[in-house]
Design a protein around this motif. Structure first.
Motif, PDB file in Angstrom:
ATOM      1  N   LEU A 156     -26.358 -52.631  44.409  1.00 23.42           N
ATOM      2  CA  LEU A 156     -25.201 -51.904  45.014  1.00 23.42           C
ATOM      3  C   LEU A 156     -24.329 -51.425  43.813  1.00 23.42           C
ATOM      4  CD1 LEU A 156     -24.997 -54.090  48.071  1.00 23.42           C
ATOM      5  CD2 LEU A 156     -25.872 -51.677  48.338  1.00 23.42           C
ATOM      6  N   VAL A 160     -22.947 -46.728  42.100  1.00 21.23           N
ATOM      7  CA  VAL A 160     -21.584 -46.130  42.244  1.00 21.23           C
ATOM      8  C   VAL A 160     -21.575 -45.050  40.904  1.00 21.23           C
ATOM      9  CG1 VAL A 160     -19.069 -46.534  41.884  1.00 21.23           C
ATOM     10  CG2 VAL A 160     -20.578 -48.054  43.301  1.00 21.23           C
ATOM     11  N   LEU A 172     -19.710 -44.305  46.013  1.00 28.93           N
ATOM     12  CA  LEU A 172     -21.002 -44.792  46.195  1.00 28.93           C
ATOM     13  C   LEU A 172     -21.796 -44.044  47.249  1.00 28.93           C
ATOM     14  CD1 LEU A 172     -22.668 -47.525  46.499  1.00 28.93           C
ATOM     15  CD2 LEU A 172     -21.461 -48.243  48.368  1.00 28.93           C
ATOM     16  N   ARG A 173     -22.787 -43.505  46.348  1.00 26.32           N
ATOM     17  CA  ARG A 173     -23.817 -42.464  47.325  1.00 26.32           C
ATOM     18  C   ARG A 173     -25.061 -43.079  47.654  1.00 26.32           C
ATOM     19  NH1 ARG A 173     -21.832 -37.074  46.660  1.00 26.32           N
ATOM     20  NH2 ARG A 173     -20.523 -36.685  44.897  1.00 26.32           N
ATOM     21  N   SER A 219     -21.535 -52.996  55.783  1.00 22.77           N
ATOM     22  CA  SER A 219     -21.783 -51.582  55.828  1.00 22.77           C
ATOM     23  C   SER A 219     -21.478 -50.974  54.342  1.00 22.77           C
ATOM     24  CB  SER A 219     -20.756 -50.741  56.568  1.00 22.77           C
ATOM     25  OG  SER A 219     -19.548 -51.007  56.360  1.00 22.77           O
ATOM     26  N   PHE A 220     -21.913 -49.812  54.215  1.00 30.68           N
ATOM     27  CA  PHE A 220     -21.713 -49.269  52.711  1.00 30.68           C
ATOM     28  C   PHE A 220     -20.257 -49.084  52.553  1.00 30.68           C
ATOM     29  CE2 PHE A 220     -25.917 -49.404  52.243  1.00 30.68           C
ATOM     30  CZ  PHE A 220     -26.334 -49.197  50.929  1.00 30.68           C
ATOM     31  N   ASP A 221     -19.401 -48.739  53.698  1.00 31.89           N
ATOM     32  CA  ASP A 221     -18.169 -48.474  53.664  1.00 31.89           C
ATOM     33  C   ASP A 221     -17.406 -50.190  53.085  1.00 31.89           C
ATOM     34  OD1 ASP A 221     -17.680 -45.736  54.126  1.00 31.89           O
ATOM     35  OD2 ASP A 221     -17.838 -46.503  56.146  1.00 31.89           O
ATOM     36  N   ALA A 224     -18.259 -50.547  49.240  1.00 29.99           N
ATOM     37  CA  ALA A 224     -17.273 -49.720  48.643  1.00 29.99           C
ATOM     38  C   ALA A 224     -15.911 -50.530  48.453  1.00 29.99           C
ATOM     39  CB  ALA A 224     -17.324 -48.319  49.219  1.00 29.99           C
ATOM     40  N   GLN A 236     -15.457 -44.845  47.026  1.00 26.64           N
ATOM     41  CA  GLN A 236     -15.825 -44.395  48.482  1.00 26.64           C
ATOM     42  C   GLN A 236     -17.073 -44.073  48.750  1.00 26.64           C
ATOM     43  OE1 GLN A 236     -13.323 -40.664  48.680  1.00 26.64           O
ATOM     44  NE2 GLN A 236     -11.589 -41.916  49.192  1.00 26.64           N
ATOM     45  N   TYR A 237     -17.597 -44.560  49.885  1.00 29.80           N
ATOM     46  CA  TYR A 237     -19.023 -44.374  50.407  1.00 29.80           C
ATOM     47  C   TYR A 237     -19.095 -43.004  50.861  1.00 29.80           C
ATOM     48  CZ  TYR A 237     -23.283 -44.455  53.078  1.00 29.80           C
ATOM     49  OH  TYR A 237     -24.398 -44.158  53.762  1.00 29.80           O
ATOM     50  N   PRO A 239     -22.275 -40.828  52.520  1.00 26.28           N
ATOM     51  CA  PRO A 239     -23.678 -40.907  52.858  1.00 26.28           C
ATOM     52  C   PRO A 239     -24.470 -39.542  52.308  1.00 26.28           C
ATOM     53  CG  PRO A 239     -22.484 -41.260  54.800  1.00 26.28           C
ATOM     54  CD  PRO A 239     -21.531 -40.824  53.685  1.00 26.28           C
ATOM     55  N   CYS A 264     -33.153 -47.591  51.231  1.00 25.14           N
ATOM     56  CA  CYS A 264     -31.781 -46.968  51.850  1.00 25.14           C
ATOM     57  C   CYS A 264     -32.069 -46.586  53.366  1.00 25.14           C
ATOM     58  CB  CYS A 264     -30.952 -45.863  51.002  1.00 25.14           C
ATOM     59  SG  CYS A 264     -30.334 -46.575  49.686  1.00 25.14           S
TER      60      CYS A 264
END
Length: 310
Positions: A156, A160, A172-173, A219-221, A224, A236-237, A239, A264
């Motif tokens: 993870l 970034v 963070l994509r 969550s990815f938020d 991040a 920031q995440y 998507p 993913c």
């Protein structure tokens, strides 16, 4: 620490990888006999007493699926720790060659590092390969244990990337939508593997499949936010679509990109959101959260920090 039998040799494949090197350290600390198979792509493990293993106990893994060479490497071993090959095509051939070699060498126990969500119709490409490897192993007379792992914390942190339009912002994509992931640390998996490999009661883990996750599904938020708090900057995440992900990771190999994207997608589908207690049960301690891992391993995510201003 699980005590080791002085009469049991274990062979660790991928011993110069992140997971294998941590496991080698633990086996050595427990006084275990081990033979390390290294790929040549990583760094040889640093053992606790600082003394290198005898030269005969550190071997380079054959570059192809050479069952005879692997049989010689596994000779005299009680157990083999088998990590998946990072290469594809040919990944399954390498796994099957290693399993055949374990049979021919008279190995008693194989511990295979698999994936949470492994199955014939798994979303993640690596999880499909892991399922086929598991099935091949189940079809032998070997005693086996599967360690199905979630995504690693470290993975993870390396998703970034700096935002070109803003020096203080990183993104963070990932094509993971609103999915959640119970990511796990390499330490947790290494501790579990140590407990399984060195257990005097071979039957305790025979035919068992363990699901190794962290203590929470984020969550990815939220991921991040944790990375941002540790790095002291805005992260920031965002998507992604599959096409955007492929464009971003164009410098990676096709296999790496496919494994990342499909993992993913599995996260988005909820495959990696369940939290289990297997790490706590086998390692004898609570699994490391992402925040704890960030505190313990600042060098692993140092690339996320802003460069010093001179």
């Amino acid at each position: 620490m699980t005590p080791a039998s002085p009469n049991r040799l274990v062979v660790l494949t991928g011993a110069d990888g992140r997971l294998g090197s941590k496991l080698a350290f633990r086996v050595a600390a427990a006084g275990g006999q081990q033979r390390l198979l290294v790929s040549g792509r990583g760094v040889a493990p640093r053992l606790p007493n600082g003394a290198p293993l005898p030269e005969a106990q550190v071997l380079t893994t054959p570059s192809d699926a050479d069952t005879r060479a692997l049989t010689r490497a596994f000779a005299g071993a009680y157990a083999v720790f088998l990590v998946p090959s990072p290469e594809r095509p040919g990944r399954l051939g390498k796994h099957r060659a290693a399993i055949d070699a374990a049979v021919l060498a008279g190995v008693r126990h194989v511990v295979y590092v698999s994936s949470v969500g492994a199955g014939p119709d798994a979303i993640a490409s690596a999880a499909r390969d892991d399922w086929l490897t598991e099935e091949y192993l189940r079809g032998t007379d070997l005693t086996w244990t599967m360690l199905r792992t979630a995504m690693f914390h470290r993975t993870l942190a390396f998703a970034v990337h700096d935002e070109s339009s803003g020096r203080h912002t990183a993104l963070l994509r990932a094509p993971a939508g609103e999915g959640r992931v119970a990511s796990v640390s390499h330490d947790d998996v290494a501790d579990v593997a140590t407990a399984v490999l060195l257990d005097e009661n071979r039957r305790r883990h025979a035919g068992r499949t363990y699901l190794l996750t962290g203590p929470e599904a984020l969550s990815f938020d939220e991921i991040a936010a944790s990375l941002a708090a540790a790095a002291g900057r805005t992260i920031q995440y965002v998507p992604q679509t599959v096409e955007q992900a492929r464009a971003l990771f164009y410098r990676s190999t096709a296999t790496e990109v496919e494994d990342w994207i499909t993992q993913c997608q599995a996260i988005e589908a909820g495959v990696l959101e369940d939290v289990t207690s297997d790490v706590g049960h086998l390692a004898g301690r609570e699994a490391q959260s992402l925040d704890v891992w960030l505190d313990d391993y600042p060098a692993e995510w140092a690339h996320l920090r802003l460069p010093s201003v001179r």
